[in-house]
Motif scaffolding. Structure first.
Motif, PDB file in Angstrom:
ATOM      1  N   ARG A 128       0.822  -1.220   0.000  1.00  0.00           N
ATOM      2  CA  ARG A 128       0.000   0.000   0.000  1.00  0.00           C
ATOM      3  C   ARG A 128       0.857   1.272   0.000  1.00  0.00           C
ATOM      4  NH1 ARG A 128      -4.408  -0.689   4.457  1.00  0.00           N
ATOM      5  NH2 ARG A 128      -3.104   0.699   5.671  1.00  0.00           N
ATOM      6  N   ARG A 129       2.148   1.128  -0.357  1.00  0.00           N
ATOM      7  CA  ARG A 129       3.034   2.306  -0.353  1.00  0.00           C
ATOM      8  C   ARG A 129       2.678   3.198  -1.540  1.00  0.00           C
ATOM      9  NH1 ARG A 129       8.729  -0.843   0.247  1.00  0.00           N
ATOM     10  NH2 ARG A 129       9.693   1.202   0.441  1.00  0.00           N
ATOM     11  N   ILE A 130       2.702   4.515  -1.328  1.00  0.00           N
ATOM     12  CA  ILE A 130       2.320   5.467  -2.381  1.00  0.00           C
ATOM     13  C   ILE A 130       3.486   5.616  -3.373  1.00  0.00           C
ATOM     14  CG2 ILE A 130       1.574   7.849  -2.849  1.00  0.00           C
ATOM     15  CD1 ILE A 130       0.520   7.902   0.081  1.00  0.00           C
ATOM     16  N   ARG A 131       3.172   5.440  -4.661  1.00  0.00           N
ATOM     17  CA  ARG A 131       4.229   5.497  -5.676  1.00  0.00           C
ATOM     18  C   ARG A 131       4.720   6.940  -5.876  1.00  0.00           C
ATOM     19  NH1 ARG A 131       1.114   1.638  -8.343  1.00  0.00           N
ATOM     20  NH2 ARG A 131       0.099   3.333  -9.458  1.00  0.00           N
ATOM     21  N   VAL A 132       6.039   7.099  -5.896  1.00  0.00           N
ATOM     22  CA  VAL A 132       6.623   8.429  -6.125  1.00  0.00           C
ATOM     23  C   VAL A 132       7.669   8.350  -7.231  1.00  0.00           C
ATOM     24  CG1 VAL A 132       6.280   9.227  -3.742  1.00  0.00           C
ATOM     25  CG2 VAL A 132       8.407   8.055  -4.345  1.00  0.00           C
ATOM     26  N   ASP A 133       8.010   9.524  -7.783  1.00  0.00           N
ATOM     27  CA  ASP A 133       9.051   9.561  -8.814  1.00  0.00           C
ATOM     28  C   ASP A 133      10.426   9.686  -8.151  1.00  0.00           C
ATOM     29  OD1 ASP A 133       9.347  12.182  -8.057  1.00  0.00           O
ATOM     30  OD2 ASP A 133       8.398  13.037  -9.840  1.00  0.00           O
ATOM     31  N   ALA A 134      11.442   9.958  -8.943  1.00  0.00           N
ATOM     32  CA  ALA A 134      12.813   9.995  -8.418  1.00  0.00           C
ATOM     33  C   ALA A 134      13.040  11.149  -7.439  1.00  0.00           C
ATOM     34  CB  ALA A 134      13.792  10.107  -9.580  1.00  0.00           C
ATOM     35  N   TYR A 135      12.088  12.119  -7.402  1.00  0.00           N
ATOM     36  CA  TYR A 135      12.220  13.280  -6.506  1.00  0.00           C
ATOM     37  C   TYR A 135      11.283  13.149  -5.300  1.00  0.00           C
ATOM     38  CZ  TYR A 135      13.976  14.674 -11.014  1.00  0.00           C
ATOM     39  OH  TYR A 135      14.646  14.684 -12.207  1.00  0.00           O
ATOM     40  N   ASN A 136      10.713  11.963  -5.117  1.00  0.00           N
ATOM     41  CA  ASN A 136       9.738  11.685  -4.058  1.00  0.00           C
ATOM     42  C   ASN A 136       8.411  12.410  -4.252  1.00  0.00           C
ATOM     43  OD1 ASN A 136      12.439  11.020  -2.442  1.00  0.00           O
ATOM     44  ND2 ASN A 136      10.714   9.902  -1.572  1.00  0.00           N
ATOM     45  N   ARG A 137       8.144  12.846  -5.490  1.00  0.00           N
ATOM     46  CA  ARG A 137       6.857  13.485  -5.792  1.00  0.00           C
ATOM     47  C   ARG A 137       5.829  12.413  -6.092  1.00  0.00           C
ATOM     48  NH1 ARG A 137       8.619  18.139  -9.574  1.00  0.00           N
ATOM     49  NH2 ARG A 137       9.161  16.322 -10.785  1.00  0.00           N
ATOM     50  N   MET A 138       4.640  12.558  -5.498  1.00  0.00           N
ATOM     51  CA  MET A 138       3.584  11.592  -5.790  1.00  0.00           C
ATOM     52  C   MET A 138       3.265  11.662  -7.276  1.00  0.00           C
ATOM     53  SD  MET A 138      -0.029  11.099  -3.822  1.00  0.00           S
ATOM     54  CE  MET A 138      -1.034  12.395  -4.537  1.00  0.00           C
ATOM     55  N   GLU A 139       3.141  10.512  -7.906  1.00  0.00           N
ATOM     56  CA  GLU A 139       2.919  10.496  -9.356  1.00  0.00           C
ATOM     57  C   GLU A 139       1.681  11.302  -9.716  1.00  0.00           C
ATOM     58  OE1 GLU A 139       2.884   6.421 -10.606  1.00  0.00           O
ATOM     59  OE2 GLU A 139       5.040   6.202 -10.316  1.00  0.00           O
ATOM     60  N   GLY A 140       1.793  12.147 -10.723  1.00  0.00           N
ATOM     61  CA  GLY A 140       0.650  12.931 -11.190  1.00  0.00           C
ATOM     62  C   GLY A 140       0.454  14.234 -10.443  1.00  0.00           C
ATOM     63  N   THR A 141       1.359  14.588  -9.525  1.00  0.00           N
ATOM     64  CA  THR A 141       1.235  15.870  -8.807  1.00  0.00           C
ATOM     65  C   THR A 141       2.557  16.634  -8.886  1.00  0.00           C
ATOM     66  OG1 THR A 141       1.959  14.897  -6.733  1.00  0.00           O
ATOM     67  CG2 THR A 141      -0.421  14.945  -7.103  1.00  0.00           C
ATOM     68  N   GLU A 142       2.481  17.938  -8.619  1.00  0.00           N
ATOM     69  CA  GLU A 142       3.688  18.772  -8.646  1.00  0.00           C
ATOM     70  C   GLU A 142       4.145  19.139  -7.243  1.00  0.00           C
ATOM     71  OE1 GLU A 142       5.686  19.873 -11.130  1.00  0.00           O
ATOM     72  OE2 GLU A 142       4.543  18.476 -12.376  1.00  0.00           O
ATOM     73  N   ASN A 143       3.200  19.234  -6.298  1.00  0.00           N
ATOM     74  CA  ASN A 143       3.551  19.797  -4.992  1.00  0.00           C
ATOM     75  C   ASN A 143       3.225  18.852  -3.820  1.00  0.00           C
ATOM     76  OD1 ASN A 143       0.817  19.972  -5.271  1.00  0.00           O
ATOM     77  ND2 ASN A 143       0.635  22.002  -4.322  1.00  0.00           N
ATOM     78  N   VAL A 144       2.989  17.573  -4.111  1.00  0.00           N
ATOM     79  CA  VAL A 144       2.769  16.597  -3.028  1.00  0.00           C
ATOM     80  C   VAL A 144       3.889  15.565  -3.068  1.00  0.00           C
ATOM     81  CG1 VAL A 144       1.209  14.871  -2.040  1.00  0.00           C
ATOM     82  CG2 VAL A 144       0.267  16.915  -3.152  1.00  0.00           C
ATOM     83  N   PHE A 145       4.577  15.415  -1.943  1.00  0.00           N
ATOM     84  CA  PHE A 145       5.713  14.497  -1.847  1.00  0.00           C
ATOM     85  C   PHE A 145       5.400  13.422  -0.801  1.00  0.00           C
ATOM     86  CE2 PHE A 145       7.120  18.513  -3.369  1.00  0.00           C
ATOM     87  CZ  PHE A 145       8.200  18.288  -4.214  1.00  0.00           C
ATOM     88  N   VAL A 146       6.017  12.273  -0.939  1.00  0.00           N
ATOM     89  CA  VAL A 146       5.871  11.210   0.067  1.00  0.00           C
ATOM     90  C   VAL A 146       7.266  10.663   0.348  1.00  0.00           C
ATOM     91  CG1 VAL A 146       4.567   9.153   0.750  1.00  0.00           C
ATOM     92  CG2 VAL A 146       3.721  10.568  -1.132  1.00  0.00           C
ATOM     93  N   ILE A 147       7.594  10.482   1.641  1.00  0.00           N
ATOM     94  CA  ILE A 147       8.938   9.992   1.998  1.00  0.00           C
ATOM     95  C   ILE A 147       8.841   8.841   3.004  1.00  0.00           C
ATOM     96  CG2 ILE A 147      10.094  12.206   1.565  1.00  0.00           C
ATOM     97  CD1 ILE A 147      10.124  12.690   4.594  1.00  0.00           C
ATOM     98  N   GLY A 148       9.959   8.134   3.150  1.00  0.00           N
ATOM     99  CA  GLY A 148      10.071   7.101   4.184  1.00  0.00           C
ATOM    100  C   GLY A 148       9.253   5.859   3.891  1.00  0.00           C
TER     101      GLY A 148
END
Ligand SMILES: Cc1cc2nc3c(=O)[nH]c(=O)nc-3n(C[C@H](O)[C@H](O)[C@H](O)COP(=O)(O)OP(=O)(O)OC[C@H]3O[C@@H](n4cnc5c(N)ncnc54)[C@H](O)[C@@H]3O)c2cc1C
Length: 432
Positions: A287-307
């Motif tokens: 159930r981990r949220i997918r992020v890109d190489a910059y930890n940005r949630m896929e499909g968004t510009e200003n939402v990040f997910v870490i850890g």
């Protein structure tokens, strides 16, 4: 209702979760300046999860591994902490809904970690004990000590056997460390505290692991060493044991095998915490949220997910995502802070690159395994390294001293001094 954050001329970065990732990010961002930082956590403290098992086995006081978040940031400017449970995010409007009110964000970073995964085993969830928080560690401590008290009182041999059998499910670092610490209680403490019981003859500690070896993230050599050390310490390790059910009296595994036990600790897996507004289509394994190489949630510009909460597969070295350990969360927190500053200055963000500093697990007094920079250590050297590294990462001088004192006391005296059963006081109704 909103969270009453004063307006400031700066962009607002809202961070959800004051764990390893959230604290590292908030520290780095407040040091860099340029943002208003709002940290939200359902607790008012940061907890050092790697030492929870020591609280659960009476070796450490809970306050030694919990640190008030307001104290961490009391010198930080334009920083605001709010104790609230985050419920949902509205990415269109840039708003976060919490149990205490809403808040607007310019940047949002989710660092809400994970919860225990029972893999749909409902009776296991109802009866077994998890170990993910200070509250759960205290509940486990109470359960272990209460089982011993009950075992002294009962005259029924079957009940005594159930009470004196302790089962840990999961052969990762948490399960290995907990089983090792329970074995030390069995060897050094309980024979003196409960002379009426035949501890050596009747008390048993089991470690059940579905995989064919312990510590799967470690080398075969370290797994074998951990197995040998645990067995020498008196732990009965059952490999390839897939737990299927636990009814509060018996734990069932594989096809028809069982152990009568009242205390079962579930250290067998985690699943990422959910946040409303982020659907399952955005999530991957665990159930981990997918992020890109910059930890940005896929499909968004200003939402990040870490850890632990994110799944980042952009690094070819980690095609299934990074291991869910503290160093990944800390380094991703610092990376996102640096990228927010870069982006604010009109520069391009840089991809996250994990620097693996090694892994370690302790098995008991003078026994541990450590793998650092391709080198494998065991025994006293690994144990001393483990102590040092954990001490360095604890927040706050007072907490470090408290941990050092607890360790020194236990080492020199073989004692685990915190064997108290402390329960919340029952509520007294007016007029009752
Ligand atoms: C028993 C145990 C032992 C471990 N031992 C080790 C070890 O030896 N070495 C190692 O590297 N890693 C270890 N880990 C893993 C390590 O603790 C995690 O990888 C790390 O904590 C992840 O950091 P994080 O910031 O992603 O999440 P966490 O540190 O889990 O922080 C999440 C934060 O979010 C908050 N939160 C959650 N949901 C909400 C919500 N809805 N609203 C508001 N706040 C919320 C929580 O209160 C918490 O403060 C261990 C974990 C456990 C459970």
């Amino acid at each position: 209702m909103d969270l009453n954050i004063p307006a400031s001329g700066k962009k607002r970065a809202v961070i959800v979760g004051g764990g390893f990732g959230g604290v590292a990010l908030a520290r780095a961002l407040t040091r860099r300046g340029g943002f208003q930082v709002v940290l939200i956590d359902r607790n008012n403290y940061h907890q050092f999860q790697p030492l929870l098992y020591q609280v659960a086995t009476s070796g450490m006081e809970p306050t030694a591994i919990s640190f008030p978040l307001r104290k961490v940031f009391r010198r930080s400017r334009d920083f605001h902490f709010r104790m609230a449970a985050v419920e949902a995010v509205d990415t269109e409007r840039g708003r976060l809904r919490t149990s205490a009110g809403d808040v607007h964000y310019d940047y949002l970073v989710l660092a809400a970690g994970t919860d225990t995964n029972y893999f749909g085993l409902e009776r296991v969830e109802r009866h077994a004990l998890p170990l993910k928080s200070v509250g759960e560690a205290l509940a486990l401590r109470n359960r272990v000590l209460s089982a011993m008290e009950q075992a002294v009182r009962t005259t029924d041999p079957r009940e005594r056997s159930e009470l004196l059998d302790f089962v840990v499910v999961g052969g990762g670092p948490t399960g290995v460390e907990l089983a090792g610490a329970l074995a030390e209680l069995q060897r050094h403490i309980f024979p003196k505290d409960y002379p009426e019981l035949d501890i050596a003859g009747q008390m048993r500690i089991y470690l059940l692991n579905a995989a064919p070896r312990l510590l799967e993230g470690f080398s075969e050599e370290s797994s074998a060493r951990a197995l040998r050390d645990l067995q020498r310490g008196g732990v009965e390790v059952v490999l390839g044991a897939m737990v299927r059910d636990f009814d509060g009296h018996t734990v069932y595994y594989n096809d028809g095998e069982s152990i009568p036990a009242r205390t079962v600790v579930w250290a067998s897996g985690v699943v990422a915490n959910t946040v409303g507004g982020i659907g399952p289509e955005r999530c991957g394994r665990g159930r981990r949220i997918r992020v890109d190489a910059y930890n940005r949630m896929e499909g968004t510009e200003n939402v990040f997910v870490i850890g632990d909460q994110c799944l980042q597969t952009s690094d070819p070295r980690y095609p299934d995502g990074h291991p869910q350990v503290a160093q990944v969360a800390i380094q991703q927190g610092r990376s996102v802070a640096a990228n927010l500053s870069r982006m604010a200055a009109g520069r391009a963000p840089e991809p996250f690159v994990y620097n693996d500093k090694g892994s370690m697990a302790t098995i008991g007094r003078n026994r541990a395994v450590a793998e650092i920079g391709g080198r494998h250590f065991g025994g006293f050297v690994a144990w001393a390294l483990w102590l040092l590294v954990h001490l360095l990462f604890i927040i706050g001088v007072r907490n470090r001293l408290a941990v050092l004192f607890d360790w020194s006391w236990s080492y020199l005296t073989y004692d685990r001094p915190l064997r108290t059963i402390i329960r919340p006081a029952p509520r007294v109704r007016p007029g009752a």
